[in-house]
Design a protein around this motif. Sequence first.
Motif, PDB file in Angstrom:
ATOM      1  N   LEU A   1      44.492  53.229  45.324  1.00 21.53           N
ATOM      2  CA  LEU A   1      44.201  52.349  44.192  1.00 21.53           C
ATOM      3  C   LEU A   1      43.276  51.221  44.635  1.00 21.53           C
ATOM      4  O   LEU A   1      42.318  50.879  43.937  1.00 21.53           O
ATOM      5  N   GLY A   2      43.543  50.658  45.812  1.00 23.92           N
ATOM      6  CA  GLY A   2      42.683  49.614  46.357  1.00 23.92           C
ATOM      7  C   GLY A   2      41.256  50.123  46.535  1.00 23.92           C
ATOM      8  O   GLY A   2      40.292  49.456  46.166  1.00 23.92           O
ATOM      9  N   ALA A   3      41.140  51.336  47.057  1.00 23.69           N
ATOM     10  CA  ALA A   3      39.819  51.924  47.297  1.00 23.69           C
ATOM     11  C   ALA A   3      39.100  52.208  45.973  1.00 23.69           C
ATOM     12  O   ALA A   3      37.905  51.939  45.832  1.00 23.69           O
ATOM     13  N   PHE A   4      39.835  52.726  44.977  1.00 27.59           N
ATOM     14  CA  PHE A   4      39.234  53.006  43.661  1.00 27.59           C
ATOM     15  C   PHE A   4      38.745  51.717  43.023  1.00 27.59           C
ATOM     16  O   PHE A   4      37.648  51.653  42.467  1.00 27.59           O
ATOM     17  N   LEU A   5      39.581  50.666  43.088  1.00 24.08           N
ATOM     18  CA  LEU A   5      39.195  49.370  42.524  1.00 24.08           C
ATOM     19  C   LEU A   5      37.919  48.875  43.198  1.00 24.08           C
ATOM     20  O   LEU A   5      36.992  48.429  42.530  1.00 24.08           O
ATOM     21  N   ALA A   6      37.895  48.974  44.528  1.00 23.71           N
ATOM     22  CA  ALA A   6      36.752  48.455  45.279  1.00 23.71           C
ATOM     23  C   ALA A   6      35.469  49.200  44.925  1.00 23.71           C
ATOM     24  O   ALA A   6      34.450  48.587  44.627  1.00 23.71           O
ATOM     25  N   TYR A   7      35.526  50.542  44.893  1.00 22.80           N
ATOM     26  CA  TYR A   7      34.255  51.237  44.662  1.00 22.80           C
ATOM     27  C   TYR A   7      33.799  51.152  43.202  1.00 22.80           C
ATOM     28  O   TYR A   7      32.613  51.055  42.922  1.00 22.80           O
ATOM     29  N   LYS A   8      34.764  51.124  42.283  1.00 20.49           N
ATOM     30  CA  LYS A   8      34.371  50.969  40.874  1.00 20.49           C
ATOM     31  C   LYS A   8      33.804  49.572  40.632  1.00 20.49           C
ATOM     32  O   LYS A   8      32.895  49.390  39.825  1.00 20.49           O
ATOM     33  N   ALA A   9      34.367  48.577  41.338  1.00 20.50           N
ATOM     34  CA  ALA A   9      33.881  47.203  41.205  1.00 20.50           C
ATOM     35  C   ALA A   9      32.452  47.086  41.742  1.00 20.50           C
ATOM     36  O   ALA A   9      31.581  46.517  41.080  1.00 20.50           O
ATOM     37  N   VAL A  10      32.223  47.659  42.920  1.00 13.76           N
ATOM     38  CA  VAL A  10      30.893  47.611  43.521  1.00 13.76           C
ATOM     39  C   VAL A  10      29.875  48.262  42.582  1.00 13.76           C
ATOM     40  O   VAL A  10      28.792  47.736  42.343  1.00 13.76           O
ATOM     41  N   ARG A  11      30.270  49.383  42.022  1.00 20.46           N
ATOM     42  CA  ARG A  11      29.366  50.098  41.126  1.00 20.46           C
ATOM     43  C   ARG A  11      29.012  49.239  39.908  1.00 20.46           C
ATOM     44  O   ARG A  11      27.914  49.290  39.387  1.00 20.46           O
ATOM     45  N   ALA A  12      29.991  48.428  39.450  1.00 17.96           N
ATOM     46  CA  ALA A  12      29.781  47.616  38.255  1.00 17.96           C
ATOM     47  C   ALA A  12      29.227  46.229  38.570  1.00 17.96           C
ATOM     48  O   ALA A  12      29.011  45.427  37.667  1.00 17.96           O
ATOM     49  N   GLY A  13      29.024  45.927  39.871  1.00 14.63           N
ATOM     50  CA  GLY A  13      28.525  44.607  40.253  1.00 14.63           C
ATOM     51  C   GLY A  13      29.584  43.519  40.157  1.00 14.63           C
ATOM     52  O   GLY A  13      29.275  42.339  40.033  1.00 14.63           O
ATOM     53  N   VAL A  14      30.861  43.937  40.203  1.00 20.38           N
ATOM     54  CA  VAL A  14      31.980  42.991  40.138  1.00 20.38           C
ATOM     55  C   VAL A  14      32.410  42.624  41.559  1.00 20.38           C
ATOM     56  O   VAL A  14      32.623  43.501  42.393  1.00 20.38           O
ATOM     57  N   ALA A  15      32.534  41.323  41.841  1.00 18.53           N
ATOM     58  CA  ALA A  15      32.918  40.866  43.174  1.00 18.53           C
ATOM     59  C   ALA A  15      34.375  41.193  43.463  1.00 18.53           C
ATOM     60  O   ALA A  15      35.214  41.140  42.560  1.00 18.53           O
ATOM     61  N   VAL A  16      34.666  41.571  44.711  1.00 19.23           N
ATOM     62  CA  VAL A  16      36.051  41.830  45.124  1.00 19.23           C
ATOM     63  C   VAL A  16      36.365  40.957  46.328  1.00 19.23           C
ATOM     64  O   VAL A  16      35.559  40.850  47.240  1.00 19.23           O
ATOM     65  N   ILE A  17      37.512  40.319  46.303  1.00 20.66           N
ATOM     66  CA  ILE A  17      37.931  39.541  47.465  1.00 20.66           C
ATOM     67  C   ILE A  17      39.354  39.932  47.835  1.00 20.66           C
ATOM     68  O   ILE A  17      40.195  40.145  46.947  1.00 20.66           O
TER      69      ILE A  17
END
Length: 239
Positions: A162-178
């Motif tokens: 789930l962490g990995a899915f959130l991270a890659y979908k966020a990157v794709r959408a230009g959403v910052a992840v911390i």
Amino acid sequence: MAFTGSARQLALLAAHRRGESDLICRDGMWFLHATVEVADQPLSEPDGFVGVDLGIANIATTSDGVRHCGKGLNAVRHRNRHLRRRLQAKQTKSAKRLLKRRRRSEARFAANVNHIIAKSIVAEAERTGRGIALEDLQGIRERVRLRKPQRVTLRSWSFHQLGAFLAYKAVRAGVAVILVDAAYTSQQCSHCGHVDKRNRPDQATFSCTSCGFAEHADVNAARNIAARGETGWAVSHAA
Ligand SMILES: [Zn+2]
């Protein structure tokens, strides 16, 4: 050869297909593994953070108060666990085959649930111009280890997925992840900051012994994660 998929998958495939695809037979079903290349959106400066608390009863809870509960998933796992015990006692070839099939279908089901949850959280962050703050996954493992009766339902790979899915979908959408340190996020009051084990009398309840603030325990934890994300981002992006 004909194949099908969700409307989104088919559109992605039509627009961005790259290289070869593999046709794989699993448990009597055929799966097409295709590769797509999708350009990431440029990262936008976040205006606040959506905090995400990962758990067991609720797979993911956001600081906005949205709880993605794993009811269906936990039911499937529960059922499979019973079946596994019965089959493991048998030790026959067909029992082993059935076990393997069950494990795979449970994994597919969990992956699908994780995709849906990640998609919904990223879409909400994107819509509101916020970033996503996640617990450091090492912290999740440590915290979950303490909850012995629930250990049996824990699939740590599922958290990581789930962490990995959130991270890659966020990157794709230009959403910052911390990623934030998750220590005491479940015991700390998101209203006044008071940390106390007694703030969390049971699994679902948070009730501050200092200021009286009360909230669902997972929502309170997610708010702490959002606040830590905001602080962490400000520190690491201070010029
Ligand atoms: Zn308080």
